[in-house]
Write an enzyme that holds these catalytic residues in place. Structure first.
Site, PDB file in Angstrom:
ATOM      1  N   ASP A   1       8.416   0.338  -1.805  1.00  0.00           N
ATOM      2  CA  ASP A   1       9.274  -0.345  -2.771  1.00  0.00           C
ATOM      3  C   ASP A   1       8.896   0.033  -4.205  1.00  0.00           C
ATOM      4  OD1 ASP A   1       6.912  -1.744  -2.872  1.00  0.00           O
ATOM      5  OD2 ASP A   1       7.807  -3.733  -2.637  1.00  0.00           O
ATOM      6  N   SER A   2       7.824   0.825  -4.349  1.00  0.00           N
ATOM      7  CA  SER A   2       7.500   1.412  -5.660  1.00  0.00           C
ATOM      8  C   SER A   2       8.670   2.253  -6.164  1.00  0.00           C
ATOM      9  CB  SER A   2       6.230   2.265  -5.562  1.00  0.00           C
ATOM     10  OG  SER A   2       6.305   3.159  -4.465  1.00  0.00           O
TER      11      SER A   2
ATOM     12  N   ASP B   1       9.178   0.022   3.468  1.00  0.00           N
ATOM     13  CA  ASP B   1       8.744  -1.256   2.897  1.00  0.00           C
ATOM     14  C   ASP B   1       9.855  -2.293   2.986  1.00  0.00           C
ATOM     15  OD1 ASP B   1       6.188  -1.686   1.905  1.00  0.00           O
ATOM     16  OD2 ASP B   1       6.579  -0.667   0.001  1.00  0.00           O
TER      17      ASP B   1
ATOM     18  N   LYS C   1       6.688  -2.063   6.638  1.00  0.00           N
ATOM     19  CA  LYS C   1       5.491  -2.614   5.978  1.00  0.00           C
ATOM     20  C   LYS C   1       5.899  -3.873   5.233  1.00  0.00           C
ATOM     21  CE  LYS C   1       3.354  -0.664   2.193  1.00  0.00           C
ATOM     22  NZ  LYS C   1       3.501  -1.738   1.176  1.00  0.00           N
TER      23      LYS C   1
ATOM     24  N   GLU D   1       4.073  -7.237   2.744  1.00  0.00           N
ATOM     25  CA  GLU D   1       2.909  -7.660   1.978  1.00  0.00           C
ATOM     26  C   GLU D   1       2.481  -9.068   2.363  1.00  0.00           C
ATOM     27  OE1 GLU D   1       3.532  -7.164  -2.232  1.00  0.00           O
ATOM     28  OE2 GLU D   1       4.081  -5.054  -2.005  1.00  0.00           O
TER      29      GLU D   1
ATOM     30  N   GLU E   1      -5.154  -2.606  -1.060  1.00  0.00           N
ATOM     31  CA  GLU E   1      -4.868  -2.109  -2.412  1.00  0.00           C
ATOM     32  C   GLU E   1      -5.743  -2.796  -3.442  1.00  0.00           C
ATOM     33  OE1 GLU E   1      -0.743  -1.752  -3.498  1.00  0.00           O
ATOM     34  OE2 GLU E   1      -1.223  -1.376  -5.608  1.00  0.00           O
TER      35      GLU E   1
HETATM   36  O1  KIV Z   1       5.376   0.720  -2.562  1.00  0.00           O
HETATM   37  C1  KIV Z   1       4.426   1.512  -2.406  1.00  0.00           C
HETATM   38  O2  KIV Z   1       4.480   2.679  -2.806  1.00  0.00           O
HETATM   39  C2  KIV Z   1       3.225   1.007  -1.734  1.00  0.00           C
HETATM   40  C3  KIV Z   1       2.030   1.894  -1.662  1.00  0.00           C
HETATM   41  C4  KIV Z   1       1.458   2.193  -2.977  1.00  0.00           C
HETATM   42  C5  KIV Z   1       1.005   1.369  -0.727  1.00  0.00           C
HETATM   43  O3  KIV Z   1       3.226  -0.082  -1.256  1.00  0.00           O
END
Ligand code: KIV
Length: 281
Positions: free
Chosen positions: A49-50, A88, A118, A120, A186
């Protein structure tokens, strides 16, 4: 290899089985061309989600939607052959409870073809992880600094210093016990990441964590120098592609202004006549 000679894609059990072995190479990707570049070198490709900050210019990961994650997931899928693709779950798409998480994870998997999601959170997400894992949805967990909780943390701070280490250890144990097949650690102190890696039975994937983790992940744009001046301590820049791109664009702009581009080899027809005096023939 598959029966057709294609490289077989890695699965969540393959990744889980790498605990304590050769470190897992994990990178993000949001587009087909980048997925094609990272696939031959990676075990896991995360559609993180970055993407919201890196590609969409948003101030945090909070603004990303399920539709955006699905669209980027579909693009990445087209570029992968070998790596395990994980998408994510965005902020707000799973926290209400296991049923909401299941519904949205099914949507992401069906639309993108990813083999895992994934999400959180540690202890607070254990019930949700157990619910998904029991229904055929492999989950990578994410503890320590969880960027979707940036407002609750009051910034992107290292998590688990001093007595707070116990919280991170509990979180990691809870997600492993709940059935996550791996967990991202992280921005936690190095000795804590090392200790957690020794304590739990699933692979730990570090970012700002420890070389003792079972794998490492970086945002590919960060390590290629493509995300502006963002230089946190945990990112090693393996290239300066942003600088190279900026120099190339400046050279193009200058050549256009000076009518040096396009040159004879870039135009059609009687090229020498076509560019005579800078006018097209
Ligand atoms: O969103 C992302 O890129 C991440 C990674 C940095 C682990 O969660």
């Amino acid at each position: 290899m598959s029966a057709t000679g294609e490289a077989k894609a890695l699965t969540p059990p393959d990744i889980c089985a790498r605990k304590g072995r050769t470190p897992l190479v994990c990178l993000t990707a949001y587009t087909t061309p980048i997925a094609k570049l990272v696939d031959p070198h990676s075990d896991v490709v995360l559609v993180g989600d970055s993407v919201s900050m890196v590609l969409h210019g948003l101030p945090s990961t909070l603004g990303v939607t399920l539709e955006m994650m699905i669209m980027h997931g579909q693009a990445v899928r087209r570029g992968l052959k070998r790596a395990l693709m994980i998408v994510d779950m965005p902020f707000g798409s799973y926290e209400e409870g296991p049923e909401q998480a299941f519904r949205n994870a099914v949507r992401v998997m069906a639309k993108t073809g990813c083999a895992a999601v994934k999400l959180e959170g540690g202890e607070a997400m254990a019930e949700t992880i157990r619910f998904l894992a029991a229904r055929g949805i492999p989950v990578m967990a994410h503890v320590g600094l969880t960027p979707q909780a940036v407002n609750a943390f009051g910034g992107y701070r290292v998590q688990g210093r001093g007595e707070d280490a116990e919280r991170i250890r509990r979180d990691a144990r809870a997600v492993a016990d709940a059935g996550a097949f791996a967990v991202v650690l992280e921005k936690v102190p190095e000795p804590l990441a090392r200790r957690v890696t020794e304590e739990i039975t699933i692979p730990t994937i570090g970012i700002g964590a420890s070389p003792a983790c079972d794998g490492q992940i970086l945002v590919v744009d960060d390590m290629l120098g493509l995300f502006g001046d963002f230089r946190p301590k945990f990112v090693k820049r393996y290239a300066e592609l942003g600088q190279a791109a900026s120099a190339a664009i400046a050279a193009y702009a200058q050549e256009v202004r000076e009518r040096r581009f396009p040159a004879a080899e870039h135009v059609f027809g009687d090229a020498p006549t076509a560019i005579k005096g800078g006018e097209a023939a």
